[in-house]
Design a protein around this motif. Structure first.
Motif, PDB file in Angstrom:
ATOM      1  N   GLU A 160      54.600  22.993  46.010  1.00  0.00           N
ATOM      2  CA  GLU A 160      55.660  22.457  45.149  1.00  0.00           C
ATOM      3  C   GLU A 160      56.167  23.515  44.167  1.00  0.00           C
ATOM      4  O   GLU A 160      57.363  23.594  43.900  1.00  0.00           O
ATOM      5  CB  GLU A 160      55.159  21.225  44.393  1.00  0.00           C
ATOM      6  N   LEU A 161      55.275  24.328  43.655  1.00  0.00           N
ATOM      7  CA  LEU A 161      55.693  25.382  42.740  1.00  0.00           C
ATOM      8  C   LEU A 161      56.546  26.433  43.450  1.00  0.00           C
ATOM      9  O   LEU A 161      57.553  26.906  42.911  1.00  0.00           O
ATOM     10  CB  LEU A 161      54.468  26.050  42.107  1.00  0.00           C
ATOM     11  N   GLN A 162      56.154  26.784  44.661  1.00  0.00           N
ATOM     12  CA  GLN A 162      56.924  27.774  45.421  1.00  0.00           C
ATOM     13  C   GLN A 162      58.347  27.290  45.686  1.00  0.00           C
ATOM     14  O   GLN A 162      59.285  28.084  45.743  1.00  0.00           O
ATOM     15  CB  GLN A 162      56.216  28.089  46.738  1.00  0.00           C
ATOM     16  N   ASN A 163      58.490  25.994  45.821  1.00  0.00           N
ATOM     17  CA  ASN A 163      59.813  25.408  46.074  1.00  0.00           C
ATOM     18  C   ASN A 163      60.513  24.973  44.792  1.00  0.00           C
ATOM     19  O   ASN A 163      61.553  24.311  44.844  1.00  0.00           O
ATOM     20  CB  ASN A 163      59.674  24.226  47.042  1.00  0.00           C
ATOM     21  N   LYS A 164      59.904  25.341  43.648  1.00  0.00           N
ATOM     22  CA  LYS A 164      60.475  25.058  42.322  1.00  0.00           C
ATOM     23  C   LYS A 164      60.703  23.556  42.096  1.00  0.00           C
ATOM     24  O   LYS A 164      61.619  23.159  41.378  1.00  0.00           O
ATOM     25  CB  LYS A 164      61.787  25.826  42.118  1.00  0.00           C
ATOM     26  N   HIS A 203      57.048  37.957  34.913  1.00  0.00           N
ATOM     27  CA  HIS A 203      56.734  37.200  36.121  1.00  0.00           C
ATOM     28  C   HIS A 203      57.855  36.171  36.304  1.00  0.00           C
ATOM     29  O   HIS A 203      58.352  35.598  35.334  1.00  0.00           O
ATOM     30  CB  HIS A 203      55.384  36.498  35.950  1.00  0.00           C
ATOM     31  N   GLN A 204      58.271  35.931  37.547  1.00  0.00           N
ATOM     32  CA  GLN A 204      59.429  35.061  37.762  1.00  0.00           C
ATOM     33  C   GLN A 204      59.201  33.635  37.294  1.00  0.00           C
ATOM     34  O   GLN A 204      60.158  32.893  37.053  1.00  0.00           O
ATOM     35  CB  GLN A 204      59.843  35.068  39.245  1.00  0.00           C
ATOM     36  N   TYR A 205      57.923  33.229  37.140  1.00  0.00           N
ATOM     37  CA  TYR A 205      57.640  31.873  36.674  1.00  0.00           C
ATOM     38  C   TYR A 205      57.432  31.819  35.161  1.00  0.00           C
ATOM     39  O   TYR A 205      57.127  30.760  34.621  1.00  0.00           O
ATOM     40  CB  TYR A 205      56.412  31.301  37.390  1.00  0.00           C
ATOM     41  N   SER A 272      32.932  28.823  38.143  1.00  0.00           N
ATOM     42  CA  SER A 272      34.141  28.830  37.318  1.00  0.00           C
ATOM     43  C   SER A 272      34.939  30.121  37.474  1.00  0.00           C
ATOM     44  O   SER A 272      36.168  30.096  37.600  1.00  0.00           O
ATOM     45  CB  SER A 272      33.786  28.630  35.847  1.00  0.00           C
ATOM     46  N   GLY A 273      34.251  31.259  37.444  1.00  0.00           N
ATOM     47  CA  GLY A 273      34.949  32.529  37.549  1.00  0.00           C
ATOM     48  C   GLY A 273      35.698  32.683  38.856  1.00  0.00           C
ATOM     49  O   GLY A 273      36.832  33.178  38.886  1.00  0.00           O
ATOM     50  N   THR A 274      35.086  32.238  39.938  1.00  0.00           N
ATOM     51  CA  THR A 274      35.742  32.303  41.241  1.00  0.00           C
ATOM     52  C   THR A 274      36.967  31.400  41.261  1.00  0.00           C
ATOM     53  O   THR A 274      38.030  31.785  41.768  1.00  0.00           O
ATOM     54  CB  THR A 274      34.768  31.899  42.363  1.00  0.00           C
ATOM     55  N   ASP A 275      36.841  30.204  40.707  1.00  0.00           N
ATOM     56  CA  ASP A 275      37.977  29.270  40.695  1.00  0.00           C
ATOM     57  C   ASP A 275      39.118  29.779  39.813  1.00  0.00           C
ATOM     58  O   ASP A 275      40.293  29.627  40.160  1.00  0.00           O
ATOM     59  CB  ASP A 275      37.508  27.887  40.227  1.00  0.00           C
ATOM     60  N   ILE A 276      38.783  30.401  38.682  1.00  0.00           N
ATOM     61  CA  ILE A 276      39.816  31.016  37.841  1.00  0.00           C
ATOM     62  C   ILE A 276      40.523  32.126  38.614  1.00  0.00           C
ATOM     63  O   ILE A 276      41.757  32.224  38.609  1.00  0.00           O
ATOM     64  CB  ILE A 276      39.190  31.578  36.544  1.00  0.00           C
ATOM     65  N   ALA A 277      39.745  32.962  39.290  1.00  0.00           N
ATOM     66  CA  ALA A 277      40.321  34.070  40.059  1.00  0.00           C
ATOM     67  C   ALA A 277      41.250  33.564  41.157  1.00  0.00           C
ATOM     68  O   ALA A 277      42.305  34.157  41.415  1.00  0.00           O
ATOM     69  CB  ALA A 277      39.205  34.924  40.654  1.00  0.00           C
ATOM     70  N   LEU A 278      40.891  32.466  41.802  1.00  0.00           N
ATOM     71  CA  LEU A 278      41.750  31.900  42.854  1.00  0.00           C
ATOM     72  C   LEU A 278      43.052  31.367  42.264  1.00  0.00           C
ATOM     73  O   LEU A 278      44.107  31.458  42.901  1.00  0.00           O
ATOM     74  CB  LEU A 278      41.003  30.796  43.598  1.00  0.00           C
ATOM     75  N   GLY A 279      42.997  30.820  41.058  1.00  0.00           N
ATOM     76  CA  GLY A 279      44.224  30.389  40.385  1.00  0.00           C
ATOM     77  C   GLY A 279      45.122  31.572  40.064  1.00  0.00           C
ATOM     78  O   GLY A 279      46.356  31.494  40.183  1.00  0.00           O
ATOM     79  N   ILE A 280      44.518  32.684  39.653  1.00  0.00           N
ATOM     80  CA  ILE A 280      45.280  33.912  39.378  1.00  0.00           C
ATOM     81  C   ILE A 280      45.947  34.410  40.651  1.00  0.00           C
ATOM     82  O   ILE A 280      47.134  34.768  40.663  1.00  0.00           O
ATOM     83  CB  ILE A 280      44.350  34.998  38.776  1.00  0.00           C
ATOM     84  N   ILE A 281      45.191  34.438  41.743  1.00  0.00           N
ATOM     85  CA  ILE A 281      45.765  34.885  43.033  1.00  0.00           C
ATOM     86  C   ILE A 281      46.946  34.013  43.435  1.00  0.00           C
ATOM     87  O   ILE A 281      47.996  34.526  43.832  1.00  0.00           O
ATOM     88  CB  ILE A 281      44.674  34.873  44.122  1.00  0.00           C
ATOM     89  N   ALA A 282      46.780  32.711  43.323  1.00  0.00           N
ATOM     90  CA  ALA A 282      47.865  31.787  43.701  1.00  0.00           C
ATOM     91  C   ALA A 282      49.108  32.069  42.886  1.00  0.00           C
ATOM     92  O   ALA A 282      50.232  32.108  43.425  1.00  0.00           O
ATOM     93  CB  ALA A 282      47.407  30.336  43.524  1.00  0.00           C
ATOM     94  N   GLY A 283      48.942  32.264  41.589  1.00  0.00           N
ATOM     95  CA  GLY A 283      50.096  32.521  40.723  1.00  0.00           C
ATOM     96  C   GLY A 283      50.771  33.833  41.038  1.00  0.00           C
ATOM     97  O   GLY A 283      52.014  33.924  41.048  1.00  0.00           O
ATOM     98  N   LEU A 284      50.002  34.863  41.317  1.00  0.00           N
ATOM     99  CA  LEU A 284      50.580  36.170  41.615  1.00  0.00           C
ATOM    100  C   LEU A 284      51.276  36.180  42.963  1.00  0.00           C
ATOM    101  O   LEU A 284      52.337  36.821  43.116  1.00  0.00           O
ATOM    102  CB  LEU A 284      49.495  37.244  41.568  1.00  0.00           C
ATOM    103  N   GLU A 285      50.708  35.491  43.942  1.00  0.00           N
ATOM    104  CA  GLU A 285      51.341  35.473  45.264  1.00  0.00           C
ATOM    105  C   GLU A 285      52.690  34.761  45.252  1.00  0.00           C
ATOM    106  O   GLU A 285      53.557  35.042  46.083  1.00  0.00           O
ATOM    107  CB  GLU A 285      50.403  34.847  46.294  1.00  0.00           C
ATOM    108  N   MET A 286      52.893  33.851  44.323  1.00  0.00           N
ATOM    109  CA  MET A 286      54.198  33.198  44.206  1.00  0.00           C
ATOM    110  C   MET A 286      55.300  34.193  43.833  1.00  0.00           C
ATOM    111  O   MET A 286      56.468  33.966  44.088  1.00  0.00           O
ATOM    112  CB  MET A 286      54.144  32.115  43.124  1.00  0.00           C
ATOM    113  N   ASN A 287      54.892  35.277  43.182  1.00  0.00           N
ATOM    114  CA  ASN A 287      55.870  36.268  42.736  1.00  0.00           C
ATOM    115  C   ASN A 287      56.129  37.333  43.785  1.00  0.00           C
ATOM    116  O   ASN A 287      56.903  38.251  43.551  1.00  0.00           O
ATOM    117  CB  ASN A 287      55.368  36.942  41.452  1.00  0.00           C
ATOM    118  N   MET A 288      55.470  37.217  44.928  1.00  0.00           N
ATOM    119  CA  MET A 288      55.534  38.294  45.910  1.00  0.00           C
ATOM    120  C   MET A 288      56.088  37.769  47.231  1.00  0.00           C
ATOM    121  O   MET A 288      55.683  38.105  48.287  1.00  0.00           O
ATOM    122  CB  MET A 288      54.133  38.915  46.081  1.00  0.00           C
TER     123      MET A 288
END
Length: 288
Positions: A160-164, A203-205, A272-288
């Motif tokens: 949904e975020l990718q499709n704004k 970042h575009q978002y 927790s650290g792994t889940d935070i990192a996965l959230g970071i990856i998801a957010g960055l990939e939206m910009n790429m």
């Protein structure tokens, strides 16, 4: 008398101006959480070796095992000293002020693209079995269903975020809050990582970072106080120092610097650290 070594600038200012009044909310081996009577926000006293973070003081103590500090003990500040009843006094004289400043998104993304690929591979090899990355089959029906929901709901949110489609994205994000076991549930941790990226300038978002604030409006009734504060702070671009260091390493660091920073983030909590990192990856990939 204990000495504070470093701390969040806003917390320090409250203590300096004799404006902090609260009580002990929760106690752990190396951290204490204090609830402010005026704002209701949580503040943390952490032992040395723990990284700087919003609303946090780091003090010269190994642990709180012998401090006998208990839930509901009163806390107040006076003349640059924070006191917990008659059990502990912490002076902030000589303290090193810390402020959360997120790095800007790079104008050229070559280094980021390489580091992001390295980060994903490292997490696959060394991540702490996040239920977000893929649905697990443990044989426990409850755990398996929670794993399925975490995986499915994060995928729906990202789509949904990718499709704004921000209105439905808020609904999917809210469905993650409080989902998962632990002091900070996996769904909350993923959102902390995502919120971090949405508060990165260029970042575009970044123009949609109010999305984070909208999601947090749902959070108070859906998760515990400690996790709620992490979400509320991340929504405003306020995260712990290890996360800032990881973002800087992703944007401009060498592979060695990235791995060093990533290891410190992955060491947060059990997963927790792994889940935070996965959230970071998801957010960055939206910009790429």
């Amino acid at each position: 008398m204990r000495f504070a070594k470093s701390g969040d600038d806003d917390f320090i200012q409250q203590i300096n101006h004799h404006k902090f009044h609260g009580f002990v909310h929760s106690t752990f081996n190396r951290t204490l959480n204090i609830q402010c009577l005026d704002s209701g926000d949580l503040y943390t006293i952490a032992c040395k070796g723990i990284d700087n973070a919003p609303n946090t003081l780091i003090i010269d103590l190994e642990d709180f095992e012998e401090a006998d500090i208990r839930v509901n003990d009163l806390v107040s500040s006076d003349h640059s000293v924070l006191s917990i009843t008659n059990k502990m006094s912490i002076t902030i004289e000589g303290i090193k002020n810390w402020t959360c400043i997120l790095p800007e998104y790079p104008s050229v993304a070559d280094v980021l693209e390489m580091n992001l690929s390295t980060m994903k591979q490292y997490i696959k090899l060394h991540g702490n079995n996040s239920r977000i990355e893929r649905a697990f089959k443990s044989g426990n029906p409850f755990d398996d269903e929670m794993s399925r929901m975490l995986h499915e709901r994060t995928q729906l949110l990202v789509s949904e975020l990718q499709n704004k489609r921000m209105a439905t994205a808020i609904i999917h994000a809210a469905s993650l809050i409080g989902l998962g076991p632990g002091l900070t549930p996996a769904g909350d941790d993923f959102l902390v990582g995502l919120f971090t990226v949405f508060n990165i300038e260029n970042h575009q978002y970044f123009s949609h970072h109010s999305f984070c604030e909208e999601v947090v409006l749902h959070a108070k009734a859906l998760t515990n106080d400690i996790s709620y504060m992490a979400l509320a702070k991340a929504a405003a671009g306020q995260v712990r120092e290890t996360i800032i260091d990881l973002m800087e390493a992703l944007f401009r660091g060498s592979e060695e610097e990235l791995i060093c920073s990533l290891r410190r983030v992955l060491a947060i909590g059990s997963t927790s650290g792994t889940d935070i990192a996965l959230g970071i990856i998801a957010g960055l990939e939206m910009n790429m």
